[in-house]
Design an enzyme around this catalytic site. Sequence first.
Site, PDB file in Angstrom:
ATOM      1  N   SER A  86      -2.969  -3.685   5.692  1.00 60.65           N
ATOM      2  CA  SER A  86      -2.537  -3.682   4.291  1.00 60.65           C
ATOM      3  C   SER A  86      -3.232  -4.727   3.421  1.00 60.65           C
ATOM      4  O   SER A  86      -3.051  -4.738   2.205  1.00 60.65           O
ATOM      5  CB  SER A  86      -1.023  -3.909   4.212  1.00 60.65           C
ATOM      6  N   THR A 207       1.056  -5.680   1.176  1.00 58.83           N
ATOM      7  CA  THR A 207       0.415  -6.723   0.364  1.00 58.83           C
ATOM      8  C   THR A 207       0.864  -8.042   0.951  1.00 58.83           C
ATOM      9  O   THR A 207       1.887  -8.081   1.632  1.00 58.83           O
ATOM     10  CB  THR A 207       0.944  -6.643  -1.089  1.00 58.83           C
ATOM     11  N   THR A 225      -4.255  -7.610  -1.456  1.00 57.01           N
ATOM     12  CA  THR A 225      -3.882  -6.325  -0.850  1.00 57.01           C
ATOM     13  C   THR A 225      -5.061  -5.372  -0.736  1.00 57.01           C
ATOM     14  O   THR A 225      -6.058  -5.518  -1.469  1.00 57.01           O
ATOM     15  CB  THR A 225      -2.805  -5.643  -1.721  1.00 57.01           C
ATOM     16  N   ARG A 235      -8.343   3.382  -8.181  1.00 54.62           N
ATOM     17  CA  ARG A 235      -6.964   3.022  -8.561  1.00 54.62           C
ATOM     18  C   ARG A 235      -6.766   1.508  -8.393  1.00 54.62           C
ATOM     19  O   ARG A 235      -7.171   0.911  -7.415  1.00 54.62           O
ATOM     20  CB  ARG A 235      -5.980   3.782  -7.680  1.00 54.62           C
ATOM     21  N   VAL A 236      -6.145   0.902  -9.388  1.00 56.59           N
ATOM     22  CA  VAL A 236      -5.825  -0.523  -9.326  1.00 56.59           C
ATOM     23  C   VAL A 236      -4.302  -0.657  -9.278  1.00 56.59           C
ATOM     24  O   VAL A 236      -3.592  -0.034 -10.065  1.00 56.59           O
ATOM     25  CB  VAL A 236      -6.374  -1.264 -10.568  1.00 56.59           C
ATOM     26  N   GLY A 237      -3.804  -1.454  -8.351  1.00 55.40           N
ATOM     27  CA  GLY A 237      -2.361  -1.662  -8.244  1.00 55.40           C
ATOM     28  C   GLY A 237      -1.895  -2.859  -9.053  1.00 55.40           C
ATOM     29  O   GLY A 237      -2.579  -3.323  -9.968  1.00 55.40           O
ATOM     30  N   ASP A 238      -0.734  -3.357  -8.699  1.00 59.34           N
ATOM     31  CA  ASP A 238      -0.152  -4.485  -9.440  1.00 59.34           C
ATOM     32  C   ASP A 238      -0.723  -5.831  -9.020  1.00 59.34           C
ATOM     33  O   ASP A 238      -0.679  -6.798  -9.783  1.00 59.34           O
ATOM     34  CB  ASP A 238       1.372  -4.521  -9.207  1.00 59.34           C
ATOM     35  N   THR A 258       5.394  -7.012  -3.687  1.00 55.49           N
ATOM     36  CA  THR A 258       4.741  -6.007  -2.856  1.00 55.49           C
ATOM     37  C   THR A 258       5.503  -4.703  -3.095  1.00 55.49           C
ATOM     38  O   THR A 258       6.595  -4.707  -3.640  1.00 55.49           O
ATOM     39  CB  THR A 258       4.807  -6.353  -1.351  1.00 55.49           C
ATOM     40  N   GLY A 259       4.908  -3.618  -2.652  1.00 56.65           N
ATOM     41  CA  GLY A 259       5.561  -2.324  -2.882  1.00 56.65           C
ATOM     42  C   GLY A 259       4.746  -1.490  -3.849  1.00 56.65           C
ATOM     43  O   GLY A 259       3.599  -1.842  -4.170  1.00 56.65           O
ATOM     44  N   GLY A 261       2.862  -0.365  -6.584  1.00 56.36           N
ATOM     45  CA  GLY A 261       2.338  -1.150  -7.692  1.00 56.36           C
ATOM     46  C   GLY A 261       2.596  -0.563  -9.065  1.00 56.36           C
ATOM     47  O   GLY A 261       2.766  -1.295 -10.046  1.00 56.36           O
TER      48      GLY A 261
END
Length: 351
Positions: A86, A207, A225, A235-238, A258-259, A261
């Site tokens: 991860s 993450t 992460t 794609r970009v997460g949080d 985490t989780g 995003g």
Amino acid sequence: MAKKISRRSFFNRSLGLSAGALLTGRKGLSLTAGPGRIPLIVTSHTNDTGKKAMEAGWKVLLDGGSAVDAIEKAANIIEVDPEDTSVGYGGFPNEEGVVQLDASIMDGKTYNAGAVACLENIKTPSSVARIVMERTDHVLLVGQDALRFAVKWGFKEENLLTEKTRIAWLRRKEMMSDTDDWGPPDHLKDLEKKDAGNVPEVPPHGTTNVLAIDGDGNIAGITTTSGLGNKISGRVGDSPIIGAGLYVDNEVGAAGATGRGEDVIKSCASYYIVLRMKDGRSPEDACLDAMRMIIDRYKKINPNFFPSEKFVAINRKGEVGCAYMKGRTPRMSIRHSGGYSIHTGTVAFPD
Ligand code: ASP
């Protein structure tokens, strides 16, 4: 040169704060989170690598190093672990089979921040984020340009896909649909079915957050992460979004997420948690407040909505807290003068 702090003065400082914290008797202080102590380093990872990371970060703090140095040292250990699917090297790839990493760092003393998104081929994205923070006037670099930047600063390009994640990605691709040209072909279907249980229905994701307070009371944080497994390329997460996956304020504390995003970005969750702590909420209560805020918003639109975030937070007194939506136990690793321990937080919505 970093100034060295003696073990004794650490211990005294920790005791002083503990007593003060206990006297205040605020909710969430003593029962679940334990009395506050500084210096302190925490991570959302609770496996062996998380523990190793905490010990290494703690050593930096014990030697008088800064919170920024300590979190980078700790995060790098988690990032280079090939078994961790991860974060960093060995992270689960996107739908094209390419590992794209997101990371951010924030220094609570200066409010400076740096981040990289969709970074390929570099094992330690949090260190690249630190260079963005300290050596540029920008906050976020992305994709091939972030890679070019990293290479200019001497980072080595390496393949981030391990045998384990390459095979898992191929198997998933084969098992996802019967209507594309990926296998398994008809004559192998029965044979392959017995293996299908090894292919996770929801691709792995995760993450790590690393937060610390040093001996001078300065606070810093990293979130790093490989993002959602099988995500759409680009794609970009949080995690690299300041305020979403990470926020740090020396006057208050720090929070990381985490989780999924997308939910965290839309709710600016880490910033919200820090604001709640500023209003006097304990770190754990502030994490729960963020869960409540997300649920209240989205349940109105979709009653079946149930996000899967985990939040961790620390405040400037060295108190800690974490919360999970449901289903899993919220846990975080802590290292301070009292040793290494795992704090079990609160499940926000147990049913
Ligand atoms: N927050 C990460 C992301 O959305 C994934 C995770 O923590 O599970 O990229």
